[in-house]
Design a protein around this motif. Structure first.
Motif, PDB file in Angstrom:
ATOM      1  N   MET A   1       0.834  -1.201   0.000  1.00  0.00           N
ATOM      2  CA  MET A   1       0.000   0.000   0.000  1.00  0.00           C
ATOM      3  C   MET A   1       0.870   1.253   0.000  1.00  0.00           C
ATOM      4  O   MET A   1       0.535   2.263  -0.627  1.00  0.00           O
ATOM      5  CB  MET A   1      -0.927  -0.017   1.213  1.00  0.00           C
ATOM      6  N   THR A   2       2.010   1.183   0.703  1.00  0.00           N
ATOM      7  CA  THR A   2       2.914   2.332   0.739  1.00  0.00           C
ATOM      8  C   THR A   2       3.450   2.649  -0.651  1.00  0.00           C
ATOM      9  O   THR A   2       3.528   3.813  -1.061  1.00  0.00           O
ATOM     10  CB  THR A   2       4.068   2.050   1.708  1.00  0.00           C
ATOM     11  N   ASN A   3       3.824   1.595  -1.403  1.00  0.00           N
ATOM     12  CA  ASN A   3       4.323   1.802  -2.762  1.00  0.00           C
ATOM     13  C   ASN A   3       3.261   2.417  -3.655  1.00  0.00           C
ATOM     14  O   ASN A   3       3.541   3.295  -4.483  1.00  0.00           O
ATOM     15  CB  ASN A   3       4.811   0.477  -3.353  1.00  0.00           C
ATOM     16  N   GLU A   4       2.016   1.964  -3.515  1.00  0.00           N
ATOM     17  CA  GLU A   4       0.921   2.505  -4.314  1.00  0.00           C
ATOM     18  C   GLU A   4       0.731   3.991  -4.006  1.00  0.00           C
ATOM     19  O   GLU A   4       0.591   4.820  -4.913  1.00  0.00           O
ATOM     20  CB  GLU A   4      -0.373   1.743  -4.012  1.00  0.00           C
ATOM     21  N   PHE A   5       0.732   4.331  -2.713  1.00  0.00           N
ATOM     22  CA  PHE A   5       0.515   5.726  -2.326  1.00  0.00           C
ATOM     23  C   PHE A   5       1.667   6.606  -2.804  1.00  0.00           C
ATOM     24  O   PHE A   5       1.459   7.713  -3.313  1.00  0.00           O
ATOM     25  CB  PHE A   5       0.358   5.823  -0.811  1.00  0.00           C
ATOM     26  N   ASN A   6       2.910   6.116  -2.656  1.00  0.00           N
ATOM     27  CA  ASN A   6       4.067   6.900  -3.097  1.00  0.00           C
ATOM     28  C   ASN A   6       4.049   7.122  -4.606  1.00  0.00           C
ATOM     29  O   ASN A   6       4.459   8.172  -5.108  1.00  0.00           O
ATOM     30  CB  ASN A   6       5.362   6.201  -2.692  1.00  0.00           C
ATOM     31  N   ALA A   7       3.571   6.109  -5.359  1.00  0.00           N
ATOM     32  CA  ALA A   7       3.476   6.261  -6.808  1.00  0.00           C
ATOM     33  C   ALA A   7       2.473   7.339  -7.186  1.00  0.00           C
ATOM     34  O   ALA A   7       2.696   8.128  -8.109  1.00  0.00           O
ATOM     35  CB  ALA A   7       3.094   4.926  -7.453  1.00  0.00           C
ATOM     36  N   LEU A   8       1.362   7.388  -6.469  1.00  0.00           N
ATOM     37  CA  LEU A   8       0.359   8.419  -6.730  1.00  0.00           C
ATOM     38  C   LEU A   8       0.909   9.818  -6.440  1.00  0.00           C
ATOM     39  O   LEU A   8       0.685  10.763  -7.192  1.00  0.00           O
ATOM     40  CB  LEU A   8      -0.897   8.158  -5.895  1.00  0.00           C
ATOM     41  N   MET A   9       1.651   9.932  -5.354  1.00  0.00           N
ATOM     42  CA  MET A   9       2.226  11.223  -5.012  1.00  0.00           C
ATOM     43  C   MET A   9       3.324  11.613  -5.996  1.00  0.00           C
ATOM     44  O   MET A   9       3.463  12.779  -6.370  1.00  0.00           O
ATOM     45  CB  MET A   9       2.786  11.176  -3.581  1.00  0.00           C
ATOM     46  N   HIS A  10       4.101  10.627  -6.456  1.00  0.00           N
ATOM     47  CA  HIS A  10       5.174  10.897  -7.419  1.00  0.00           C
ATOM     48  C   HIS A  10       4.613  11.415  -8.742  1.00  0.00           C
ATOM     49  O   HIS A  10       5.195  12.295  -9.385  1.00  0.00           O
ATOM     50  CB  HIS A  10       5.980   9.628  -7.646  1.00  0.00           C
ATOM     51  N   ASN A  11       3.469  10.869  -9.154  1.00  0.00           N
ATOM     52  CA  ASN A  11       2.858  11.262 -10.420  1.00  0.00           C
ATOM     53  C   ASN A  11       2.028  12.542 -10.294  1.00  0.00           C
ATOM     54  O   ASN A  11       1.465  13.007 -11.286  1.00  0.00           O
ATOM     55  CB  ASN A  11       1.971  10.141 -10.957  1.00  0.00           C
ATOM     56  N   GLY A  12       1.913  13.087  -9.104  1.00  0.00           N
ATOM     57  CA  GLY A  12       1.112  14.297  -8.932  1.00  0.00           C
ATOM     58  C   GLY A  12      -0.367  14.057  -9.154  1.00  0.00           C
ATOM     59  O   GLY A  12      -1.080  14.912  -9.672  1.00  0.00           O
ATOM     60  N   THR A  13      -0.832  12.860  -8.759  1.00  0.00           N
ATOM     61  CA  THR A  13      -2.237  12.502  -8.993  1.00  0.00           C
ATOM     62  C   THR A  13      -3.179  13.358  -8.168  1.00  0.00           C
ATOM     63  O   THR A  13      -4.251  13.725  -8.622  1.00  0.00           O
ATOM     64  CB  THR A  13      -2.457  11.016  -8.663  1.00  0.00           C
ATOM     65  N   TRP A  14      -2.787  13.674  -6.935  1.00  0.00           N
ATOM     66  CA  TRP A  14      -3.652  14.490  -6.104  1.00  0.00           C
ATOM     67  C   TRP A  14      -2.812  15.390  -5.206  1.00  0.00           C
ATOM     68  O   TRP A  14      -1.588  15.290  -5.123  1.00  0.00           O
ATOM     69  CB  TRP A  14      -4.590  13.624  -5.263  1.00  0.00           C
ATOM     70  N   MET A  15      -3.500  16.275  -4.511  1.00  0.00           N
ATOM     71  CA  MET A  15      -2.875  17.117  -3.501  1.00  0.00           C
ATOM     72  C   MET A  15      -3.823  17.183  -2.316  1.00  0.00           C
ATOM     73  O   MET A  15      -5.052  17.141  -2.464  1.00  0.00           O
ATOM     74  CB  MET A  15      -2.594  18.529  -4.039  1.00  0.00           C
ATOM     75  N   LEU A  16      -3.273  17.228  -1.115  1.00  0.00           N
ATOM     76  CA  LEU A  16      -4.088  17.266   0.092  1.00  0.00           C
ATOM     77  C   LEU A  16      -4.743  18.632   0.236  1.00  0.00           C
ATOM     78  O   LEU A  16      -4.132  19.666  -0.020  1.00  0.00           O
ATOM     79  CB  LEU A  16      -3.228  16.958   1.317  1.00  0.00           C
ATOM     80  N   ALA A  17      -6.019  18.623   0.644  1.00  0.00           N
ATOM     81  CA  ALA A  17      -6.782  19.861   0.810  1.00  0.00           C
ATOM     82  C   ALA A  17      -7.637  19.735   2.062  1.00  0.00           C
ATOM     83  O   ALA A  17      -8.096  18.637   2.394  1.00  0.00           O
ATOM     84  CB  ALA A  17      -7.665  20.133  -0.411  1.00  0.00           C
ATOM     85  N   PRO A  18      -7.857  20.817   2.776  1.00  0.00           N
ATOM     86  CA  PRO A  18      -8.713  20.751   3.974  1.00  0.00           C
ATOM     87  C   PRO A  18     -10.158  20.451   3.585  1.00  0.00           C
ATOM     88  O   PRO A  18     -10.648  20.906   2.549  1.00  0.00           O
ATOM     89  CB  PRO A  18      -8.567  22.147   4.582  1.00  0.00           C
ATOM     90  N   LEU A  19     -10.811  19.653   4.390  1.00  0.00           N
ATOM     91  CA  LEU A  19     -12.193  19.252   4.125  1.00  0.00           C
ATOM     92  C   LEU A  19     -13.150  20.361   4.540  1.00  0.00           C
ATOM     93  O   LEU A  19     -13.102  20.863   5.661  1.00  0.00           O
ATOM     94  CB  LEU A  19     -12.516  17.966   4.883  1.00  0.00           C
ATOM     95  N   ARG A  20     -14.026  20.771   3.599  1.00  0.00           N
ATOM     96  CA  ARG A  20     -15.046  21.777   3.872  1.00  0.00           C
ATOM     97  C   ARG A  20     -16.428  21.151   3.784  1.00  0.00           C
ATOM     98  O   ARG A  20     -16.624  20.102   3.162  1.00  0.00           O
ATOM     99  CB  ARG A  20     -14.941  22.925   2.867  1.00  0.00           C
ATOM    100  N   ASN A  21     -17.391  21.798   4.391  1.00  0.00           N
ATOM    101  CA  ASN A  21     -18.751  21.260   4.415  1.00  0.00           C
ATOM    102  C   ASN A  21     -19.402  21.253   3.036  1.00  0.00           C
ATOM    103  O   ASN A  21     -20.314  20.477   2.767  1.00  0.00           O
ATOM    104  CB  ASN A  21     -19.616  22.069   5.391  1.00  0.00           C
ATOM    105  N   ASP A  22     -18.963  22.156   2.144  1.00  0.00           N
ATOM    106  CA  ASP A  22     -19.581  22.236   0.828  1.00  0.00           C
ATOM    107  C   ASP A  22     -18.979  21.244  -0.170  1.00  0.00           C
ATOM    108  O   ASP A  22     -19.406  21.183  -1.323  1.00  0.00           O
ATOM    109  CB  ASP A  22     -19.456  23.650   0.262  1.00  0.00           C
ATOM    110  N   MET A  23     -17.986  20.462   0.249  1.00  0.00           N
ATOM    111  CA  MET A  23     -17.358  19.484  -0.650  1.00  0.00           C
ATOM    112  C   MET A  23     -18.184  18.199  -0.715  1.00  0.00           C
ATOM    113  O   MET A  23     -18.705  17.723   0.290  1.00  0.00           O
ATOM    114  CB  MET A  23     -15.946  19.136  -0.159  1.00  0.00           C
ATOM    115  N   LYS A  24     -18.301  17.649  -1.914  1.00  0.00           N
ATOM    116  CA  LYS A  24     -18.893  16.329  -2.117  1.00  0.00           C
ATOM    117  C   LYS A  24     -17.754  15.342  -2.319  1.00  0.00           C
ATOM    118  O   LYS A  24     -17.140  15.293  -3.375  1.00  0.00           O
ATOM    119  CB  LYS A  24     -19.840  16.333  -3.314  1.00  0.00           C
TER     120      LYS A  24
END
Length: 283
Positions: A1-24
């Motif tokens: 699972m660590t390798n999968e997560f690191n690959a996603l971060m390496h490819n710039g698949t997502w970025m962490l964002a604070p959770l807001r009430n208006d988000m789905k």
């Protein structure tokens, strides 16, 4: 699972964002499967054109989104993908077969494949599994003058699933004196298992051509071809444009529309040429 997560971060698949009430937020799950050889053992982590097999660290579909999409942290999306592509270079040609995170490369030279792998590795985290030996239930045996495809383990698993491992083989895999009727017998309460087995047998006909007739007879799936053409439709060279569409059941599996190579002297001749092209594709 660590390798999968690191690959996603390496490819710039997502970025962490604070959770807001208006988000789905979209919920997802990690999906893992163990890669095995044809005999069930775990896959260890000139001849004709070299064939290599790759494993992408994650099967997240890469692309630019036009809107923000929020998913739960530490989860991955698994996308079913089956594509066949090819790329031409000055050094030769590469054919690329993609199924989910598994990739098969066929190239005109080892040097070309290695150069391609180097460029792919700069964008994605991939693992070189070496020469192709097992892929989607098909065992690949390498010979001096080519390869042999075998589905022995796939068929053994199918016999075990249907509780037919102890059945005796027959010389003719179908009854020669009976025929199936659409309105005969009682309908199945749940035809799911029957359809699953017939679908699995359809896949087995890739290497077992001797059972194609009986499998298709039970599947009740017909192969149909339709062809058509104009006559002297091109104002430049008076050649006709013909085309065909081939259906397996209700699903189209092959089609083409192109100008005929020679000038037809009549509309009938143009029709015959279109019919001949469709027949060649079917056979």
């Amino acid at each position: 699972m660590t390798n999968e997560f690191n690959a996603l971060m390496h490819n710039g698949t997502w970025m962490l964002a604070p959770l807001r009430n208006d988000m789905k937020v979209v919920g997802c799950k990690w999906v893992f499967r163990t890669k095995q050889k044809a005999d069930g053992t775990l896959t260890a982590i000139s001849k004709r054109w070299p064939v290599l097999q790759l494993d992408v660290q994650n099967a997240f579909q890469h692309g630019d989104l036009k809107e923000d999409v929020y998913i739960k942290q530490h989860r991955a999306l698994l996308t079913q993908l089956f594509q066949l592509m090819f790329a031409r270079y000055k050094m030769g040609t590469i054919y690329i077969l993609i199924y989910m995170e598994d990739i098969i490369l066929i190239g005109s030279s080892d040097a070309l494949l290695r150069q391609f792998l180097q460029k792919v590795g700069m964008a994605f985290l991939v693992k070189d599994l070496g020469r192709l030996h097992y892929f989607l239930g098909i065992n690949v045996e390498w010979m001096n003058d080519g390869i042999i495809l075998c589905q022995e383990q796939y068929i053994q698993n199918l016999l075990q699933r249907t509780k037919m491992l102890d059945c005796k083989p027959v010389s003719t895999p179908a009854a020669t004196s009976s025929s199936l009727c659409q309105f005969g017998g009682e309908p199945m309460a749940d035809p799911t298992k029957y359809r699953s087995v017939v679908g699995a047998l359809q896949y087995a006909t890739l290497t077992r051509l001797d059972i194609q007739y009986v499998v298709n007879s039970n599947a009740k799936i017909e192969l149909s071809a339709f062809s058509d053409t104009d006559w002297a439709g091109s104002p430049d060279d008076r050649k006709s444009t013909g085309g065909y569409a081939i259906f397996l059941g209700n699903n189209i599996i092959s089609w083409s529309s192109k100008k005929q190579s020679t000038v037809a002297r009549s509309s009938i001749e143009a029709e015959y040429k279109a019919l001949a092209n469709a027949t060649v594709e079917v056979t």
